[in-house]
Design an enzyme around this catalytic site. Sequence first.
Site, PDB file in Angstrom:
ATOM      1  N   HIS B  96      -1.038 -11.085 -44.448  1.00  0.00           N
ATOM      2  CA  HIS B  96      -0.934  -9.738 -43.881  1.00  0.00           C
ATOM      3  C   HIS B  96      -0.309  -9.872 -42.503  1.00  0.00           C
ATOM      4  CE1 HIS B  96      -1.743  -5.732 -42.579  1.00  0.00           C
ATOM      5  NE2 HIS B  96      -2.682  -6.064 -41.733  1.00  0.00           N
ATOM      6  N   HIS B  98       2.047  -7.427 -39.285  1.00  0.00           N
ATOM      7  CA  HIS B  98       2.606  -6.151 -38.841  1.00  0.00           C
ATOM      8  C   HIS B  98       4.065  -6.386 -38.439  1.00  0.00           C
ATOM      9  CE1 HIS B  98      -1.230  -3.610 -38.030  1.00  0.00           C
ATOM     10  NE2 HIS B  98      -1.516  -4.566 -38.866  1.00  0.00           N
ATOM     11  N   ASP B 121      16.839 -11.215 -55.850  1.00  0.00           N
ATOM     12  CA  ASP B 121      16.461 -12.624 -56.021  1.00  0.00           C
ATOM     13  C   ASP B 121      14.942 -12.782 -56.025  1.00  0.00           C
ATOM     14  OD1 ASP B 121      18.976 -13.757 -56.277  1.00  0.00           O
ATOM     15  OD2 ASP B 121      19.227 -14.082 -54.132  1.00  0.00           O
ATOM     16  N   HIS B 172       0.299   1.775 -42.664  1.00  0.00           N
ATOM     17  CA  HIS B 172      -0.328   0.575 -42.143  1.00  0.00           C
ATOM     18  C   HIS B 172       0.731  -0.541 -42.015  1.00  0.00           C
ATOM     19  CE1 HIS B 172      -3.291  -2.254 -41.094  1.00  0.00           C
ATOM     20  NE2 HIS B 172      -3.597  -2.711 -42.285  1.00  0.00           N
ATOM     21  N   TYR B 230      18.188 -21.171 -61.010  1.00  0.00           N
ATOM     22  CA  TYR B 230      18.640 -20.933 -59.648  1.00  0.00           C
ATOM     23  C   TYR B 230      17.658 -21.502 -58.624  1.00  0.00           C
ATOM     24  CZ  TYR B 230      20.940 -18.301 -55.944  1.00  0.00           C
ATOM     25  OH  TYR B 230      21.628 -17.930 -54.819  1.00  0.00           O
TER      26      TYR B 230
END
Lengths: 233, 233, 233, 233
Positions: B96, B98, B121, B172, B230
């Site tokens: 997580h 910001h 991709d 958020h 790939y």
Amino acid sequence: MSKYDEIRQAAYEANMQLPKLGLVLFTFGNVSAVDRQEGVFAIKPSGVPYEDLSPDNMVIVDFESTIVEGSLRPSSDTKTHAVLYKHWEHIGGIVHTHSTYATAWAQSQRDIPIYGTTHADYLATDIPCAPPMSDEMIEGNYEYQTGFQILNCFQERGISPKEVEMMLVGNHAPFTWGKTAAKAVHNSAVLETVAQMALLTEQINPQAPRLKDALINKHYLRKHGPDSYYGQS
Amino acid sequence: MSKYDEIRQAAYEANMQLPKLGLVLFTFGNVSAVDRQEGVFAIKPSGVPYEDLSPDNMVIVDFESTIVEGSLRPSSDTKTHAVLYKHWEHIGGIVHTHSTYATAWAQSQRDIPIYGTTHADYLATDIPCAPPMSDEMIEGNYEYQTGFQILNCFQERGISPKEVEMMLVGNHAPFTWGKTAAKAVHNSAVLETVAQMALLTEQINPQAPRLKDALINKHYLRKHGPDSYYGQS
Amino acid sequence: MSKYDEIRQAAYEANMQLPKLGLVLFTFGNVSAVDRQEGVFAIKPSGVPYEDLSPDNMVIVDFESTIVEGSLRPSSDTKTHAVLYKHWEHIGGIVHTHSTYATAWAQSQRDIPIYGTTHADYLATDIPCAPPMSDEMIEGNYEYQTGFQILNCFQERGISPKEVEMMLVGNHAPFTWGKTAAKAVHNSAVLETVAQMALLTEQINPQAPRLKDALINKHYLRKHGPDSYYGQS
Amino acid sequence: MSKYDEIRQAAYEANMQLPKLGLVLFTFGNVSAVDRQEGVFAIKPSGVPYEDLSPDNMVIVDFESTIVEGSLRPSSDTKTHAVLYKHWEHIGGIVHTHSTYATAWAQSQRDIPIYGTTHADYLATDIPCAPPMSDEMIEGNYEYQTGFQILNCFQERGISPKEVEMMLVGNHAPFTWGKTAAKAVHNSAVLETVAQMALLTEQINPQAPRLKDALINKHYLRKHGPDSYYGQS
């Protein structure tokens, strides 16, 4: 040794954070740290490059902006700091920068709307932008009056500097404060990031709504309320 | 020596990548690494600056968010991590942040449209933005409910967390995950870049079309399909 | 010792410039260097992080994309490089990146208009953006056909790869080339800067005119014409 | 030892500041330093990478652009510098860059409006953008005529190069100057920051007003007027 060594050190360290955090070009910024018992604060000398700063060349000034100790001229914004320390008795440090995004909002004369939880982790309202000062205030004791422009803005809006630790002076640039000089610098970096995110938000969605009250209250109170439990991630 | 040393080390290393990749200011982010056999995960302690982190101060928590080992308080977002680990049994790490551009999209409450092969991709759909949570969810067990907001978003859209390893929580900020904590961090950096490119694309051409299906399928499947060949350029 | 040491070294050094110039995230880019006498080129191996690259792990491939020397898999974009080397006999190096601003223009499917002398110092036309490939080309031998999408774009527009050393593949990303791999990397950095300046120009003035012919000719020819006298400032 | 050592050293040090301040890509910039007594200036050689510069390879040129000392070719913009030194007798250093934001304004052919005090700390007017040169000037002695385009712009607007130390040449890029080469570089960095802030200001508020006269006068005069007292924060 001087009884001001502690605030000199605090002001020095906080000033040195400004270039590290990318908040200043050349000498476009200043930080001060206050000693409430002695009624003085330590502030960056005027026009000295960051690489030449040391705790020793911080200038000690009282709340009437009179130099108490130090051989250099204090920052030209000293009177603004003095007014804020005198009237806001709980703050321990003040920062003024011309950081890019926050200054652009100040030039735009707009409050920064509260668009997300990053903002609400710090304050529960838009970030206030005081209007440009009146010609009378500008042509008089300008830097002293800048302090009153900030005080008046908070009084008129009925907001408290304990709850809102950052603001913009219209056409000019941001000021932040906090319990310590270090916290005031922290707030300056947060303000710059929030200012950038708010502009990007409006560019991605010009109809982006303000954050809903439930989220504002949750995020602000989990960090700042009496039952706070949040330690920044 | 502890049987949790491996996930502590993985969580520590992954957390330290966040500032290096420019994805966090101060402590605005956290990474965890799971041990499926033991049913626990290691997560960053709350409010500790990155420079003070070490493998030793990672906190060990189970899927009910109970602390199993560690003297510091775990990240305030721990309950969100716990919910995701409990319900998505194949994921090995969660991030997580910001980060600036991804957070701006979250604040804008818009999915990030798939505009190019850089995006394809990694995933074959727009990057989902869950709506802001209901007041009831926010005012209740907020961080726990954040996990369910994410789960619900994926369920309602009929997309799988195996195929879509990144998303935004409206108002958020972003969450990403992956087989390992390191892969989850990799995805966070990709999300931030894709978020920036998508905004720039709309600025250059407000009528820019979404990527055509043939290109989506080609790019996604050459990296992720059963016949993938790939290795990222 | 190998007769390919020189191109391995050139390809290695050029690849290592990409992260230094801020043109790649992770492994999102590749550079190759050709040996015209031997009819082969050295190219970055697929999926290897930049910090693990060395001259030794560059892969040697011929113009039919057959591996000639090297134990690692060559970049997944190898076939595109091979097609360009085969058909454009004067070029010595090729670069493919997903650099942020150039990729945003590619995603926008717009040529980058020639707005200033920075652009005209390198080419006398807009930077071409080939249309996205047809479904047939994509579903077939994709990377091979990408080479032909580039060749076709130049042929249809009647422009020469000697005069225009940079372009965008629509919805995908930029390709650049030059007499050497180092020059191709130089062109990638210039393209990224010109792409950013062009977007900013349109933001500042949506009616900004293209550069006038006299300035295009002057700037392009003083560096590239038979009477060139300009050494980049 | 040479009587030009002092300006060679000054020009060298000022040139080396350009990449440090992020104002140049590759060799897209040049600085010169003048010796008024000798009637010559030291300028960067053409096309030499910054890492290969030394005080010794600065080229000494007189105000007719004739090389006085030095084995390398002087910067291609030498004639522009010579014209400005010849006609503006008080300036001590000149800088030319293609810095991103300032160049974008030049490409947009707009003056940079004075939106805030950061700008007013340096000049009391908009930053002028000279129109693109006439075809006749371009096709003639281009770099020499660029100097006259700058001179004419200041003359027509009735502004003084003592008070306005920065400007843009339309479709081209910025020029700055100052009492010394170091001050001219300082001005280049300020111009780039002010250019970025002005664009952001218009994006945040397309109706943003110009700075009011009282603030322009206060900020400009407290640093530059006869009673100046300001040392840059």
